[in-house]
Design a protein around this motif. Structure first.
Motif, mmCIF file in Angstrom:
data_model
loop_
_atom_site.group_PDB
_atom_site.id
_atom_site.type_symbol
_atom_site.label_atom_id
_atom_site.label_comp_id
_atom_site.label_asym_id
_atom_site.label_seq_id
_atom_site.Cartn_x
_atom_site.Cartn_y
_atom_site.Cartn_z
ATOM 1 N N SER A 2 0.663 -1.107 -0.077
ATOM 2 C CA SER A 2 -0.029 -0.092 0.004
ATOM 3 C C SER A 2 0.937 1.352 -0.046
ATOM 4 C CB SER A 2 -0.874 0.083 1.300
ATOM 5 O OG SER A 2 -1.750 -1.085 1.294
ATOM 6 N N LEU A 3 1.870 1.371 0.633
ATOM 7 C CA LEU A 3 2.958 2.272 0.848
ATOM 8 C C LEU A 3 3.445 2.783 -0.486
ATOM 9 C CD1 LEU A 3 4.861 1.484 4.135
ATOM 10 C CD2 LEU A 3 3.015 3.073 3.680
ATOM 11 N N VAL A 4 3.689 1.503 -1.376
ATOM 12 C CA VAL A 4 4.303 1.760 -2.619
ATOM 13 C C VAL A 4 3.152 2.337 -3.621
ATOM 14 C CG1 VAL A 4 5.381 0.497 -4.685
ATOM 15 C CG2 VAL A 4 6.156 0.019 -2.346
ATOM 16 N N ALA A 5 2.017 1.862 -3.624
ATOM 17 C CA ALA A 5 0.868 2.579 -4.122
ATOM 18 C C ALA A 5 0.841 3.857 -4.092
ATOM 19 C CB ALA A 5 -0.380 1.693 -3.773
ATOM 20 N N ARG A 6 0.788 4.276 -2.667
ATOM 21 C CA ARG A 6 0.615 5.621 -2.422
ATOM 22 C C ARG A 6 1.807 6.374 -3.041
ATOM 23 N NH1 ARG A 6 -2.307 7.259 2.173
ATOM 24 N NH2 ARG A 6 -0.605 8.842 2.395
ATOM 25 N N HIS A 7 2.966 6.034 -2.970
ATOM 26 C CA HIS A 7 4.163 6.865 -3.398
ATOM 27 C C HIS A 7 4.075 6.988 -5.009
ATOM 28 C CE1 HIS A 7 7.905 8.756 -3.127
ATOM 29 N NE2 HIS A 7 8.462 7.798 -4.070
ATOM 30 N N LEU A 8 3.692 5.675 -5.666
ATOM 31 C CA LEU A 8 3.447 5.797 -7.293
ATOM 32 C C LEU A 8 2.556 6.787 -7.574
ATOM 33 C CD1 LEU A 8 3.819 2.148 -8.410
ATOM 34 C CD2 LEU A 8 5.754 3.967 -8.313
ATOM 35 N N GLU A 9 1.223 6.796 -6.943
ATOM 36 C CA GLU A 9 0.065 7.591 -6.984
ATOM 37 C C GLU A 9 0.501 9.185 -6.891
ATOM 38 O OE1 GLU A 9 -3.893 6.870 -8.348
ATOM 39 O OE2 GLU A 9 -2.442 5.305 -7.826
ATOM 40 N N ALA A 10 1.228 9.450 -5.723
ATOM 41 C CA ALA A 10 1.750 10.765 -5.646
ATOM 42 C C ALA A 10 2.724 11.655 -6.551
ATOM 43 C CB ALA A 10 2.113 10.833 -4.114
ATOM 44 N N ASN A 11 2.894 10.557 -7.328
ATOM 45 C CA ASN A 11 4.027 10.943 -8.436
ATOM 46 C C ASN A 11 3.672 10.692 -9.807
ATOM 47 O OD1 ASN A 11 6.706 11.820 -7.001
ATOM 48 N ND2 ASN A 11 6.013 10.152 -5.771
ATOM 49 N N GLY A 12 2.334 10.520 -9.867
ATOM 50 C CA GLY A 12 1.612 10.508 -11.399
ATOM 51 C C GLY A 12 1.573 9.003 -11.954
ATOM 52 N N ILE A 13 1.742 8.227 -11.326
ATOM 53 C CA ILE A 13 1.233 6.845 -11.890
ATOM 54 C C ILE A 13 0.007 6.331 -11.444
ATOM 55 C CG2 ILE A 13 2.256 4.454 -12.105
ATOM 56 C CD1 ILE A 13 5.210 5.641 -12.312
ATOM 57 N N ALA A 14 -0.594 5.793 -11.929
ATOM 58 C CA ALA A 14 -2.100 5.458 -11.517
ATOM 59 C C ALA A 14 -1.943 3.820 -11.058
ATOM 60 C CB ALA A 14 -3.029 5.461 -12.387
ATOM 61 N N THR A 15 -2.379 3.494 -9.863
ATOM 62 C CA THR A 15 -2.318 2.207 -9.242
ATOM 63 C C THR A 15 -3.839 1.546 -9.015
ATOM 64 O OG1 THR A 15 -2.165 3.154 -7.196
ATOM 65 C CG2 THR A 15 -0.037 2.865 -8.184
ATOM 66 N N VAL A 16 -3.573 0.219 -8.868
ATOM 67 C CA VAL A 16 -4.631 -0.774 -8.446
ATOM 68 C C VAL A 16 -4.063 -1.516 -7.544
ATOM 69 C CG1 VAL A 16 -5.062 -1.980 -10.581
ATOM 70 C CG2 VAL A 16 -6.732 -1.607 -8.711
ATOM 71 N N ASP B 30 -4.234 9.796 7.048
ATOM 72 C CA ASP B 30 -5.592 10.359 6.872
ATOM 73 C C ASP B 30 -5.723 10.887 5.052
ATOM 74 O OD1 ASP B 30 -6.103 10.083 9.261
ATOM 75 O OD2 ASP B 30 -5.154 12.235 9.974
ATOM 76 N N GLU B 31 -4.499 11.092 4.795
ATOM 77 C CA GLU B 31 -4.747 11.614 3.196
ATOM 78 C C GLU B 31 -4.367 10.655 2.172
ATOM 79 O OE1 GLU B 31 -5.510 14.832 2.386
ATOM 80 O OE2 GLU B 31 -6.003 15.054 4.263
ATOM 81 N N VAL B 32 -4.932 10.513 1.231
ATOM 82 C CA VAL B 32 -4.601 9.450 0.212
ATOM 83 C C VAL B 32 -4.486 10.087 -1.141
ATOM 84 C CG1 VAL B 32 -5.296 7.501 -0.840
ATOM 85 C CG2 VAL B 32 -6.036 7.670 1.503
#
Lengths: 122, 165
Positions: A2-16, B30-32
């Motif tokens: 989940s932490l990796v998903a969040r990091h990718l997503e915060a940097n422009g890569i969509a994840t599922v 909290d933030e996603v």
């Protein structure tokens, strides 16, 4: 994961995230979760059930397209074919999570991690 | 249909009963963040990242030599690999209820290629990624997650499927 998903997503890569542990993933908070209510180990479908795996994977792709906001969880419609006794038995006295060898490996890895951390290597 | 398993509660109770007094603190935010798809999936390059400890059968013995490399660290698997040439060394799954004999049940490499052939996806990235358990959320956040991002960028990845085991 989940932490990796969040990091990718915060940097422009969509994840599922495709997962079986709904509570853990949702507690962390991810953009998109495709949840299948199966025992830990088979988040993409039953072993060798190719048709089912295709349907689940297709739902993961649909979710990539359809989610409009973070924390979107979709549950796949599949039910574990061997009953739901596993839900009670998981991590019970009757069915310890790790066998002896796996427990040893886990403890050894933890020790190793502590050691490396002390030495500033991790 | 019965309700889903509360793993956070189960784990706490299970390890408490074994004498571990401090419960594991699961990651919580909290933030996603959220990135909408920027183009149709049929034009997207896709990869997998997984903690399922998938490895090449041909390197079965090699991976154990450097024990410390298995703590955290990101590694790659060529995406043109056959699923039958892969296996998992993961021990943290429900071994009483199921097995890890079919790699596609947790590392859907064959499905990726099938959906590219169908035209539903644009392409499969040259590499798929494994991330070893780090025993430290800080490490995952500061080292391993940025490493996955860096490698995804190098390979022009648009979307990633993430599979914990």
């Amino acid at each position: 994961m989940s932490l990796v998903a969040r990091h990718l997503e915060a940097n422009g890569i969509a994840t599922v995230v495709m997962a079986c542990a709904k509570d853990i993933v949702e507690y962390c908070g991810v953009p998109r979760l495709l949840f299948t209510d199966f025992p830990l180990g088979n988040p993409c479908g039953e072993p060798f059930n190719v048709e089912q795996q295709r349907k689940i994977f297709s739902m993961a792709l649909d979710l990539l397209e359809s989610a409009r906001a973070p924390r979107t969880t979709v549950q796949t419609p599949f039910i574990w074919p061997h009953g739901d006794k596993w839900k009670e038995l998981f991590m019970s006295e009757a069915q310890p999570f790790l066998d002896e060898k796996a427990t040893e490996n886990w403890q050894r890895a933890k020790e190793e991690y502590r050691k490396l951390k002390k030495e500033g290597k991790v | 249909m019965s309700s889903y398993v509360r793993y956070i509660d189960k784990t706490r109770e299970y390890y408490l009963a074994q004498g571990y007094e401090t419960p594991y603190r699961w990651a919580h935010f909290d933030e996603v963040p959220f990135t909408p798809l920027k183009k149709p999936l049929s034009e997207c390059c896709i990869t997998i990242a997984s903690t399922s400890d998938v490895a090449l059968k041909s390197e079965q013995n090699k991976s154990d030599e450097n024990g410390h490399k298995l703590i955290g660290n990101v590694y790659e698997i060529p995406s043109d690999v056959k699923a039958t040439d892969l296996f998992s060394k993961q021990e943290h799954y429900d071994r009483h209820a199921t097995n890890l004999d079919d790699v596609n049940a947790y590392f859907p490499v064959t499905r990726l290629h099938e959906f590219v052939v169908r035209g539903r996806l644009g392409s499969v990235a040259p590499y798929l990624y494994g991330v070893y358990t780090a025993y430290s959320q800080k490490r995952t956040l500061e080292i391993d997650a940025p490493e996955v991002l860096k490698r995804c960028r190098e390979n022009n990845v648009d979307v990633a499927v993430l599979t914990p085991v």
